[in-house]
Write a protein that holds these residues in place. Structure first.
Motif, PDB file in Angstrom:
ATOM      1  N   TYR A   1       0.822  -1.195   0.000  1.00  0.00           N
ATOM      2  CA  TYR A   1       0.000   0.000   0.000  1.00  0.00           C
ATOM      3  C   TYR A   1       0.866   1.258   0.000  1.00  0.00           C
ATOM      4  O   TYR A   1       1.879   1.328   0.704  1.00  0.00           O
ATOM      5  N   CYS A   2       0.398   2.240  -0.715  1.00  0.00           N
ATOM      6  CA  CYS A   2       1.022   3.558  -0.730  1.00  0.00           C
ATOM      7  C   CYS A   2       0.253   4.462   0.227  1.00  0.00           C
ATOM      8  O   CYS A   2      -0.981   4.432   0.266  1.00  0.00           O
TER       9      CYS A   2
ATOM     10  N   TRP B   1      -4.619   6.750   1.595  1.00  0.00           N
ATOM     11  CA  TRP B   1      -4.166   5.391   1.276  1.00  0.00           C
ATOM     12  C   TRP B   1      -4.582   5.011  -0.130  1.00  0.00           C
ATOM     13  O   TRP B   1      -5.670   5.383  -0.595  1.00  0.00           O
ATOM     14  N   GLY B   2      -3.738   4.209  -0.773  1.00  0.00           N
ATOM     15  CA  GLY B   2      -4.117   3.583  -2.024  1.00  0.00           C
ATOM     16  C   GLY B   2      -4.855   2.289  -1.768  1.00  0.00           C
ATOM     17  O   GLY B   2      -5.040   1.877  -0.614  1.00  0.00           O
ATOM     18  N   GLN B   3      -5.235   1.629  -2.855  1.00  0.00           N
ATOM     19  CA  GLN B   3      -6.043   0.412  -2.734  1.00  0.00           C
ATOM     20  C   GLN B   3      -5.175  -0.838  -2.592  1.00  0.00           C
ATOM     21  O   GLN B   3      -5.682  -1.908  -2.259  1.00  0.00           O
ATOM     22  N   GLY B   4      -3.893  -0.700  -2.865  1.00  0.00           N
ATOM     23  CA  GLY B   4      -2.971  -1.814  -2.703  1.00  0.00           C
ATOM     24  C   GLY B   4      -2.702  -2.560  -4.001  1.00  0.00           C
ATOM     25  O   GLY B   4      -3.514  -2.566  -4.921  1.00  0.00           O
ATOM     26  N   THR B   5      -1.535  -3.179  -4.041  1.00  0.00           N
ATOM     27  CA  THR B   5      -1.163  -4.034  -5.168  1.00  0.00           C
ATOM     28  C   THR B   5      -0.512  -5.296  -4.621  1.00  0.00           C
ATOM     29  O   THR B   5       0.308  -5.229  -3.701  1.00  0.00           O
ATOM     30  N   GLN B   6      -0.889  -6.427  -5.177  1.00  0.00           N
ATOM     31  CA  GLN B   6      -0.416  -7.715  -4.660  1.00  0.00           C
ATOM     32  C   GLN B   6       0.974  -8.035  -5.212  1.00  0.00           C
ATOM     33  O   GLN B   6       1.213  -7.958  -6.421  1.00  0.00           O
TER      34      GLN B   6
END
Length: 116
Positions: free
Chosen positions: A95-96, A106-111
């Motif tokens: 997450y950013c 916050w961002g939504q996240g990347t796996q």
């Protein structure tokens, strides 16, 4: 509208590299401290790396020191996380985060999955 959009995640073999990016809009990017966090299944979210508003200083979790590098481009409103020598234990959603006076986004996240 405030947005933090992460990209660059994926599946990589142990020892490989990935470069995460976070594109920001809707707020004064240069005024924010930027941080990458990650959260693995069943674990708490943890700080990975952070960088000050004009990039003058950076800090890293002990587990990633020497392998990960955080950088920012205030002209393009982006922050990057270069991840080298990846290990299976680096597997997580990344997450950013952007934080400044009166805001915390916050961002939504990347796996990111590190597996052979």
């Amino acid at each position: 509208q405030v947005q933090l959009v992460e990209s660059g995640g994926g599946l990589v073999q142990p020892g490989g590299s990935l470069r995460l990016s976070c594109a920001a809009s809707g707020f004064i990017f240069s005024a924010s401290a930027l941080t990458w966090f990650r959260q693995a299944p069943g674990k708490e979210r943890e700080l990975v790396a952070g960088i000050s508003n004009f990039g003058g200083s950076a800090n890293y979790a002990d587990s990633v020191k020497g392998r990960f590098t955080i950088s920012r481009d205030n002209a393009k409103n982006t922050v990057h996380l270069q991840m080298n020598s990846l290990k299976p234990e680096d597997t997580a959603v990344y997450y950013c985060n952007a934080q400044g006076r009166g805001f915390n986004y916050w961002g939504q996240g990347t796996q990111v999955t590190v597996s052979s």
